[in-house]
Design an enzyme around this catalytic site. Structure first.
Site, short mmCIF file in Angstrom:
data_model
loop_
_atom_site.label_atom_id
_atom_site.label_comp_id
_atom_site.label_asym_id
_atom_site.label_seq_id
_atom_site.Cartn_x
_atom_site.Cartn_y
_atom_site.Cartn_z
N MET A 106 0.92 -1.10 -0.05
CA MET A 106 -0.06 -0.16 0.03
C MET A 106 0.85 1.16 0.09
O MET A 106 2.28 1.00 0.21
CB MET A 106 -0.99 -0.05 1.25
CG MET A 106 -1.80 -1.05 1.06
SD MET A 106 -3.04 -1.08 -0.11
CE MET A 106 -4.22 -0.13 0.53
N CYS A 107 0.27 2.30 -0.14
CA CYS A 107 1.25 3.74 -0.24
C CYS A 107 0.20 4.75 0.62
O CYS A 107 -0.84 4.33 1.30
CB CYS A 107 0.95 4.16 -1.71
SG CYS A 107 1.87 2.73 -2.83
N ARG A 108 0.68 5.92 0.48
CA ARG A 108 -0.14 7.14 1.14
C ARG A 108 -0.06 8.07 -0.08
O ARG A 108 1.10 8.47 -0.66
CB ARG A 108 0.35 7.64 2.28
CG ARG A 108 0.53 6.60 3.50
CD ARG A 108 -0.90 6.57 4.23
NE ARG A 108 -1.66 5.53 3.80
CZ ARG A 108 -2.90 5.17 4.05
NH1 ARG A 108 -3.43 5.73 5.12
NH2 ARG A 108 -3.60 4.13 3.39
#
Length: 246
Positions: free
Chosen positions: A1-3
């Site tokens: 995942m990322c932001r």
């Protein structure tokens, strides 16, 4: 995942949006507050922004963590913008490493980021990839699930779809191929479109201060609105609308 985050509003230094906020994207690279999958986001970062009177965005990306790049610190301090998309990356198993895999992806006037993952990447997604013309597949910027999602979105944009419809229809199509996580973020420097599909997303819209759309709040100030899962958001500097993705 990322932001990731996107901003539209008065021209401000990039530093004010990405680095300075106490819980902002810079800090989220090592200490995200609401991330459901993964613990850190140090596999690359990128910032895309628009200059006055130029519809084509500039972009700065690197393969390492955002806090280790002295060049970005200088750039963020002096460059001002009224429209920005930025992301910090947590790589997905089976996806390529390197600068080319870091969001934002760019084409023409658009900037794009994907926070999520496609299960079965890459072996089980042949039918999905086959919906694209061969030339568009060969133009993928990186061998990643995010780059494939971007190609699907871009195909719709070039066919004339509005930002929100390009994201929503892509999410519907990809979701048919498995339990994907598809928080998408897209801007053309005038509007922002975003989806929630498997992870968190929020926004804050303040008169005179523009709108900020982000994976999670960048501070503890009031005014942040959290979107429910499976939502589509469309925003301009003047307002925000949200609806369910059917």
């Amino acid at each position: 995942m990322c932001r990731h985050l996107a901003y539209l509003g008065p021209s401000v230094p990039i530093q004010r949006l990405v680095v300075d906020p106490p819980l902002g994207l810079y800090r989220q690279s090592w200490a995200p507050q609401n991330q459901k999958y993964g613990t850190v986001n140090v596999d690359g970062f990128g910032v895309g922004w628009y200059a006055d009177a130029d519809p084509v965005p500039a972009r700065y990306r690197r393969a390492g963590p955002i806090w280790a790049d002295a060049g970005f610190a200088d750039l963020a301090r002096v460059v001002r913008t009224g429209a920005l998309l930025a992301a910090v990356r947590s790589a997905t198993d089976g996806c390529a490493a390197g600068e080319a895999a870091a969001a934002p992806f760019v084409a023409e006037r658009w900037l794009f980021s994907h926070n999520g993952a496609l299960p079965g990447w890459p072996r089980q997604l042949g039918d999905l990839a086959a919906t694209l013309p061969p030339a568009e597949l060969l133009a993928l910027e990186a061998r990643t699930d995010s780059a494939l999602v971007w190609a699907l979105v871009l195909h719709r944009l070039r066919e004339g779809a509005a930002l929100g419809e390009a994201l929503a229809s892509t999410v519907r199509e990809v979701a048919e191929h498995g339990d994907a996580r598809l928080n998408l973020l897209l801007t053309d420097g005038v509007s922002i479109a975003a989806t929630t599909w498997g992870d968190t997303l929020c926004y804050r819209s303040d008169p005179g201060r523009g709108v900020l759309v982000a994976s999670e709040p960048s501070d503890d100030e009031p005014g942040w609105i959290h979107l429910p899962d499976r939502s589509l958001l469309v925003a301009t500097a003047d307002g925000v609308t949200a609806q369910t993705i059917d």
